[in-house]
Design an enzyme around this catalytic site. Structure first.
Site, PDB file in Angstrom:
ATOM      1  N   HIS A   1       0.839  -1.191   0.000  1.00 27.69           N
ATOM      2  CA  HIS A   1       0.000   0.000   0.000  1.00 27.69           C
ATOM      3  C   HIS A   1       0.882   1.252   0.000  1.00 27.69           C
ATOM      4  O   HIS A   1       2.048   1.214   0.393  1.00 27.69           O
ATOM      5  CB  HIS A   1      -0.905   0.015   1.227  1.00 27.69           C
ATOM      6  CG  HIS A   1      -1.827  -1.159   1.300  1.00 27.69           C
ATOM      7  ND1 HIS A   1      -2.872  -1.347   0.415  1.00 27.69           N
ATOM      8  CD2 HIS A   1      -1.859  -2.220   2.149  1.00 27.69           C
ATOM      9  CE1 HIS A   1      -3.505  -2.469   0.715  1.00 27.69           C
ATOM     10  NE2 HIS A   1      -2.911  -3.018   1.755  1.00 27.69           N
TER      11      HIS A   1
ATOM     12  N   CYS B   1      -0.190   2.473  -4.293  1.00 23.93           N
ATOM     13  CA  CYS B   1      -1.016   3.633  -4.612  1.00 23.93           C
ATOM     14  C   CYS B   1      -0.185   4.910  -4.457  1.00 23.93           C
ATOM     15  O   CYS B   1       0.650   5.011  -3.551  1.00 23.93           O
ATOM     16  CB  CYS B   1      -2.224   3.694  -3.688  1.00 23.93           C
ATOM     17  SG  CYS B   1      -3.402   2.347  -3.931  1.00 23.93           S
TER      18      CYS B   1
END
Length: 442
Positions: free
Chosen positions: A148, A189
């Site tokens: 992430h 991300c």
């Protein structure tokens, strides 16, 4: 005329061979592979890293020069229908076999990563295998990270790596001649924010590609019904499936980047650093043993791709669609709980933004200021302001579950905006401290 053509062809061959050569005499290839997450819903990150290991190992990079960091809670997870096996695509081969377990569990931290990357063997002597990237001035270093991310952040199981920490390490390695060329591939991300406007322009022979630009999500793919989770990430499987089938002695980094950029249709794959490194062969970093060995068909990863923050929702939705009537009620309860979590995160951030706008009196209409903050996507420049607020938010609103709650990570852009719009960090932190219970995240 013939002489001109022959000379031109000879020059092209010589130029090409210059990039086909292995590292200089005495030079070596090194690789650091990092999965920064844990839990079954994040299966894909460890699957990505294991697949990358198989590529590098198959292409001749020895285990002593490949360092693997992963939590290692997937292969033997109780939810795994094939214990001891991890796959990275539907009906794919086992990518877990023989993967070195250099740093696992609580050793998977930003501090370990930075020490391993910079060759600090003393710093990790009590952790894991103790292997580090002991690279020198003639060596090629390849780093691949999957997990992430958020503006200026790469997440680890319990902590986060900041953009300043990463770029300081790169600067230090450059100053100490710890590489001849270094390449980063980053799956996360908003991963572009780790280099955009922060990678120093005087750092030479460094090249990075990222799964997304500084403002967007990366994508998970290959939902597997038997395992009930996603097997890979779009950017990652695109570069690895390309490496599986191409002759890496011929394909250049730039060619691989272009292929991955064209095949990753739901996020913007980016490149940073010394663009001329794109002329080097992929083999210079991923190994030099022969051509690709995979001609098997794989489905288009974009078909079932979903944004990272929505992975848990889609896992539950897919379970619900296949469930019996007696099972659906419990699954729907989990979906409702997840939606309450998403709403709680958004309410917390909106409440903090509204309180800040009122305290600072930037506008007679706090709602107008709030809307500007929520609807903008400003580049991250003011790191001290942003990271001071982030650490305060992480401490005061512990229910947000930073850095592993992807819903919370997706909302950090609001704090970037407040910093870049000139809001004093102390005022924002005061608003955080006065946000009642930070809206409980379920």
């Amino acid at each position: 005329m013939k002489l001109i053509i022959v000379c031109s062809l000879l020059s092209a061959v010589i130029a090409t061979r210059a990039f086909l050569k292995p590292p200089e005499a005495g030079g070596k290839r090194w690789a650091l592979l990092v999965a920064g997450s844990k839990t079954w819903s994040n299966y894909r990150h460890q699957a990505d890293i294991c697949h990358a290991y198989q590529i590098l190992s198959r292409n001749g990079i020895p285990d002593e020069r490949i360092v693997v960091m992963m939590y290692d809670d997937i292969a033997h997870n109780r939810k795994n229908p094939t214990p001891g096996i991890i796959i990275n695509r539907p009906n794919g081969p086992d990518v877990y076999k023989n993967v070195p377990k250099d740093y696992t569990g609580s050793s998977v931290t930003p501090d370990t990563f930075l020490k391993v990357l910079q060759g600090d063997a003393n710093g990790v002597k009590d952790r894991g295998s103790g292997k580090v990237i002991s690279s020198g001035p003639n060596d090629h270093v390849f780093v691949y990270f999957a997990d992430h991310g958020a503006p200026g952040i790469l997440a680890f199981p319990h902590h986060e790596l900041g953009v300043d920490e990463l770029n300081n390490a790169i600067v230090s390695m450059h100053a100490k001649s710890q590489y001849k060329e270094m390449v980063f591939y980053v799956e996360a991300c908003e991963s572009g924010s780790m280099f955009d406007k922060h990678l120093p322009t005087d750092i030479k022979n460094f090249y990075a590609t990222t799964a997304a630009n500084p403002h967007e999500s990366s994508l998970a793919c290959y939902y597997d019904k038997e395992r009930g989770t996603y097997l890979g990430d779009v950017y990652s499987v695109n570069w690895m499936e390309d490496s599986d089938k191409e002759n890496l002695k011929v394909e250049t980094l730039q060619k691989q980047f272009e292929i991955v950029r064209n095949e990753t249709t739901k996020s913007h794959v980016m490149e940073y650093g010394t663009m001329s490194l794109g002329n080097m062969t992929v083999a210079a970093f991923q190994g030099n043993n022969g051509s690709g060995n995979s001609n098997s068909w794989t489905q288009n990863p974009n078909i079932d791709a979903v944004p990272s923050q929505d992975v848990k929702f889609h896992i539950l939705k897919n379970r619900y669609l296949r469930a019996t009537e007696s099972e659906k009620q419990a699954i729907m309860a989990d979906i409702n709980e997840l939606m309450r979590t998403k709403m709680a995160v958004e309410l917390t951030v909106h409440d903090i933004v509204h309180k800040t706008a009122k305290i600072i009196n930037y506008s007679e209409d706090p709602k107008s200021t709030m809307n500007e903050i929520i609807n903008s996507r400003l580049p991250l420049i003011k790191l001290d302001c942003y990271f001071g607020i982030y650490q305060h938010l992480k401490s005061e609103c512990s229910t947000l579950g930073l850095p592993q709650n992807d819903y919370a990570l997706r909302n950090l852009y609001a704090f970037v905006n407040m910093c870049e719009m000139g809001f004093p960090a102390a005022i924002v932190m005061s608003a955080i401290s006065h946000t009642e219970s930070c809206h409980v995240v379920y």
